[in-house]
Design a protein around this motif. Structure first.
Motif, mmCIF file in Angstrom:
data_model
loop_
_atom_site.group_PDB
_atom_site.id
_atom_site.type_symbol
_atom_site.label_atom_id
_atom_site.label_comp_id
_atom_site.label_asym_id
_atom_site.label_seq_id
_atom_site.Cartn_x
_atom_site.Cartn_y
_atom_site.Cartn_z
ATOM 1 N N LEU A 73 47.880 46.208 96.239
ATOM 2 C CA LEU A 73 48.917 45.512 97.003
ATOM 3 C C LEU A 73 49.770 46.503 97.797
ATOM 4 C CD1 LEU A 73 50.039 42.791 94.435
ATOM 5 C CD2 LEU A 73 48.680 42.460 96.510
ATOM 6 N N LEU A 74 50.083 47.631 97.182
ATOM 7 C CA LEU A 74 50.848 48.654 97.891
ATOM 8 C C LEU A 74 50.061 49.231 99.060
ATOM 9 C CD1 LEU A 74 52.748 50.921 95.302
ATOM 10 C CD2 LEU A 74 53.722 49.672 97.248
ATOM 11 N N VAL A 75 48.796 49.497 98.829
ATOM 12 C CA VAL A 75 47.952 50.069 99.874
ATOM 13 C C VAL A 75 47.797 49.102 101.039
ATOM 14 C CG1 VAL A 75 45.582 50.769 100.418
ATOM 15 C CG2 VAL A 75 46.692 51.655 98.380
ATOM 16 N N ARG A 76 47.649 47.809 100.718
ATOM 17 C CA ARG A 76 47.485 46.821 101.784
ATOM 18 C C ARG A 76 48.768 46.638 102.576
ATOM 19 N NH1 ARG A 76 47.683 40.614 102.300
ATOM 20 N NH2 ARG A 76 46.470 40.298 104.194
ATOM 21 N N GLY A 77 49.925 46.682 101.920
ATOM 22 C CA GLY A 77 51.186 46.466 102.607
ATOM 23 C C GLY A 77 51.553 45.000 102.658
ATOM 24 N N VAL A 78 52.748 44.710 103.132
ATOM 25 C CA VAL A 78 53.227 43.331 103.244
ATOM 26 C C VAL A 78 53.830 43.122 104.627
ATOM 27 C CG1 VAL A 78 53.689 43.054 100.781
ATOM 28 C CG2 VAL A 78 55.451 44.022 102.248
ATOM 29 N N GLY A 79 53.942 41.859 104.998
ATOM 30 C CA GLY A 79 54.585 41.536 106.264
ATOM 31 C C GLY A 79 53.822 42.088 107.450
ATOM 32 N N THR A 80 54.538 42.628 108.408
ATOM 33 C CA THR A 80 53.920 43.121 109.635
ATOM 34 C C THR A 80 53.064 44.355 109.402
ATOM 35 O OG1 THR A 80 55.912 44.421 110.121
ATOM 36 C CG2 THR A 80 55.769 42.217 111.087
ATOM 37 N N GLU A 81 53.295 45.041 108.229
ATOM 38 C CA GLU A 81 52.522 46.241 107.933
ATOM 39 C C GLU A 81 51.189 45.920 107.253
ATOM 40 O OE1 GLU A 81 55.011 48.585 105.451
ATOM 41 O OE2 GLU A 81 56.127 49.461 107.111
ATOM 42 N N ARG A 94 53.750 55.200 101.100
ATOM 43 C CA ARG A 94 53.439 53.933 100.438
ATOM 44 C C ARG A 94 51.981 53.895 99.994
ATOM 45 N NH1 ARG A 94 51.100 49.756 102.560
ATOM 46 N NH2 ARG A 94 51.660 50.281 104.706
ATOM 47 N N ARG A 95 51.079 54.280 100.878
ATOM 48 C CA ARG A 95 49.659 54.255 100.511
ATOM 49 C C ARG A 95 49.330 55.334 99.484
ATOM 50 N NH1 ARG A 95 46.225 52.579 105.942
ATOM 51 N NH2 ARG A 95 46.869 50.380 105.879
ATOM 52 N N LEU A 96 50.012 56.469 99.548
ATOM 53 C CA LEU A 96 49.791 57.491 98.532
ATOM 54 C C LEU A 96 50.236 56.986 97.168
ATOM 55 C CD1 LEU A 96 48.975 60.298 97.662
ATOM 56 C CD2 LEU A 96 51.245 61.129 98.344
ATOM 57 N N ALA A 97 51.394 56.308 97.116
ATOM 58 C CA ALA A 97 51.868 55.741 95.856
ATOM 59 C C ALA A 97 50.903 54.674 95.347
ATOM 60 C CB ALA A 97 53.265 55.151 96.039
ATOM 61 N N GLY A 98 50.427 53.827 96.262
ATOM 62 C CA GLY A 98 49.461 52.813 95.860
ATOM 63 C C GLY A 98 48.169 53.422 95.364
ATOM 64 N N SER A 99 47.716 54.473 96.028
ATOM 65 C CA SER A 99 46.484 55.155 95.612
ATOM 66 C C SER A 99 46.649 55.809 94.250
ATOM 67 C CB SER A 99 46.096 56.209 96.660
ATOM 68 O OG SER A 99 45.826 55.612 97.900
ATOM 69 N N LEU A 100 47.843 56.353 93.972
ATOM 70 C CA LEU A 100 48.107 56.932 92.660
ATOM 71 C C LEU A 100 48.020 55.865 91.577
ATOM 72 C CD1 LEU A 100 48.974 59.228 90.813
ATOM 73 C CD2 LEU A 100 51.355 58.733 91.414
ATOM 74 N N LEU A 101 48.602 54.686 91.859
ATOM 75 C CA LEU A 101 48.504 53.577 90.894
ATOM 76 C C LEU A 101 47.060 53.175 90.677
ATOM 77 C CD1 LEU A 101 51.367 50.965 91.525
ATOM 78 C CD2 LEU A 101 50.786 52.150 89.386
ATOM 79 N N VAL A 102 46.289 53.104 91.770
ATOM 80 C CA VAL A 102 44.867 52.735 91.665
ATOM 81 C C VAL A 102 44.118 53.764 90.807
ATOM 82 C CG1 VAL A 102 42.706 52.526 92.946
ATOM 83 C CG2 VAL A 102 44.759 51.415 93.797
ATOM 84 N N ALA A 103 44.350 55.058 91.078
ATOM 85 C CA ALA A 103 43.647 56.106 90.331
ATOM 86 C C ALA A 103 43.996 56.057 88.842
ATOM 87 C CB ALA A 103 43.999 57.474 90.911
ATOM 88 N N LEU A 104 45.278 55.869 88.541
ATOM 89 C CA LEU A 104 45.703 55.774 87.140
ATOM 90 C C LEU A 104 45.124 54.524 86.482
ATOM 91 C CD1 LEU A 104 49.444 56.872 87.448
ATOM 92 C CD2 LEU A 104 47.553 58.193 86.465
ATOM 93 N N GLY A 105 45.087 53.439 87.242
ATOM 94 C CA GLY A 105 44.517 52.207 86.709
ATOM 95 C C GLY A 105 43.041 52.329 86.411
ATOM 96 N N ILE A 106 42.301 52.960 87.331
ATOM 97 C CA ILE A 106 40.871 53.183 87.088
ATOM 98 C C ILE A 106 40.659 54.018 85.819
ATOM 99 C CG2 ILE A 106 38.795 54.318 87.972
ATOM 100 C CD1 ILE A 106 39.795 53.681 90.801
ATOM 101 N N ALA A 107 41.441 55.077 85.688
ATOM 102 C CA ALA A 107 41.314 55.926 84.510
ATOM 103 C C ALA A 107 41.577 55.132 83.239
ATOM 104 C CB ALA A 107 42.289 57.101 84.608
ATOM 105 N N ALA A 108 42.575 54.250 83.272
ATOM 106 C CA ALA A 108 42.890 53.439 82.093
ATOM 107 C C ALA A 108 41.755 52.470 81.773
ATOM 108 C CB ALA A 108 44.195 52.685 82.322
ATOM 109 N N VAL A 109 41.181 51.857 82.819
ATOM 110 C CA VAL A 109 40.076 50.919 82.609
ATOM 111 C C VAL A 109 38.865 51.637 82.017
ATOM 112 C CG1 VAL A 109 38.354 49.477 83.787
ATOM 113 C CG2 VAL A 109 40.781 49.269 84.375
ATOM 114 N N VAL A 110 38.548 52.806 82.579
ATOM 115 C CA VAL A 110 37.371 53.556 82.120
ATOM 116 C C VAL A 110 37.568 54.071 80.690
ATOM 117 C CG1 VAL A 110 36.013 55.641 82.499
ATOM 118 C CG2 VAL A 110 36.649 54.209 84.436
ATOM 119 N N LEU A 111 38.748 54.592 80.423
ATOM 120 C CA LEU A 111 39.006 55.175 79.103
ATOM 121 C C LEU A 111 39.330 54.121 78.052
ATOM 122 C CD1 LEU A 111 41.156 58.240 80.214
ATOM 123 C CD2 LEU A 111 38.752 58.234 79.513
ATOM 124 N N GLY A 112 39.764 52.947 78.522
ATOM 125 C CA GLY A 112 40.120 51.875 77.586
ATOM 126 C C GLY A 112 38.927 51.203 76.955
#
Length: 263
Positions: A128-136, A245-263
């Protein structure tokens, strides 16, 4: 994980992000992707011949995986022709492990840990962060294409997990890639292919092959779960060029992937 394995995995992540960036920045993304695929086959030809082992049971998996790879490259090139690399790559890579987990739960009755659930939420928030909201916000079609890429990754991951039980990894990969590359290149056409043989497509194909070889080398030195999790640091490399914004979103994605894989 040893220091050597860590360096190898991170090298694979850099190469994977790199070849995607080369395709994404091309004028004709489809032709560049097709040439990169054919280059990858050429790079792997000798290693495949030296390690050749394909049992009869592997062919149905090869056929299914080739179809998914064909759809993957076609959707990937289509996404890169419409949307920015810093959007498309994190979304596609983030969707894949979440979809693999969901299919495993629904079809195979796998258990979902609290860590994996947290990972799914992190990936969702990151997308959601990577995609953006509104006009962005990136248009819905580009988002659907990127999610389609993730679905293809999830599909061939599940298929290949069984296919490589009946084949050596490198010959299996080469045959799958060749079977996908031939019809893709035929649709692109010889004129566009010739025009795409350049400093983007050829290094992209070489990096594609090298990234895969490095993953295999890392798996010889470390367990699969941490290798898969660390490999997704490539998402951060893609997001770094898209602003905070996209860097923050990408960090969340990377951390989420790691959690899914390791979980």
């Amino acid at each position: 994980m040893s220091a050597a394995a860590l360096v190898i995995v991170l090298g694979s992540a850099v190469l994977h992000a790199g070849w995607n960036a080369l395709v994404a920045g091309a004028r004709d993304t489809h032709a560049t992707a097709a040439v990169a695929m054919l280059t990858g086959v050429a790079v792997f030809a000798v290693p495949a011949a030296l390690t050749w082992r394909l049992e009869a049971e592997a062919w149905p998996y090869i056929a299914a995986s080739a179809g998914l790879e064909l759809a993957y490259f076609a959707l990937l090139a289509s996404t890169y022709s419409r949307a920015d690399y810093s959007f498309a790559y994190p979304v596609a890579r983030g969707a894949a492990p979440v979809l693999v987990l969901l299919v495993s739960v629904v079809a195979l009755g796998a258990d979902v840990s609290a860590l994996a659930i947290a990972g799914i939420l992190a990936v969702t928030g990151g997308v959601l962060l990577v995609r953006g909201v509104g006009t962005e916000a990136v248009d819905a079609t580009s988002l659907l294409f990127a999610l389609g890429v993730g679905a293809c990754i999830a599909g061939y991951t599940l298929v290949d997990d069984h296919g490589v039980e009946h084949a050596a990894p490198i010959p299996y990969f080469v045959v799958v890639l060749l079977a996908a590359a031939i019809p893709y290149a035929a649709v692109v056409g010889p004129a566009r292919l010739r025009g795409a043989v350049d400093r983007r497509s050829l290094p992209a194909g070489g990096a594609m092959a090298a990234a895969y070889i490095l993953v295999l080398a890392a798996l010889e030195r470390a367990p699969a779960a941490p290798v898969a999790a660390l490999r997704e640091t490539s998402v951060l490399l893609a997001g770094a060029g898209g602003g905070r914004r996209r860097l923050a979103g990408s960090l969340l994605v990377a951390l989420g992937i790691a959690a899914v894989v390791l979980g």
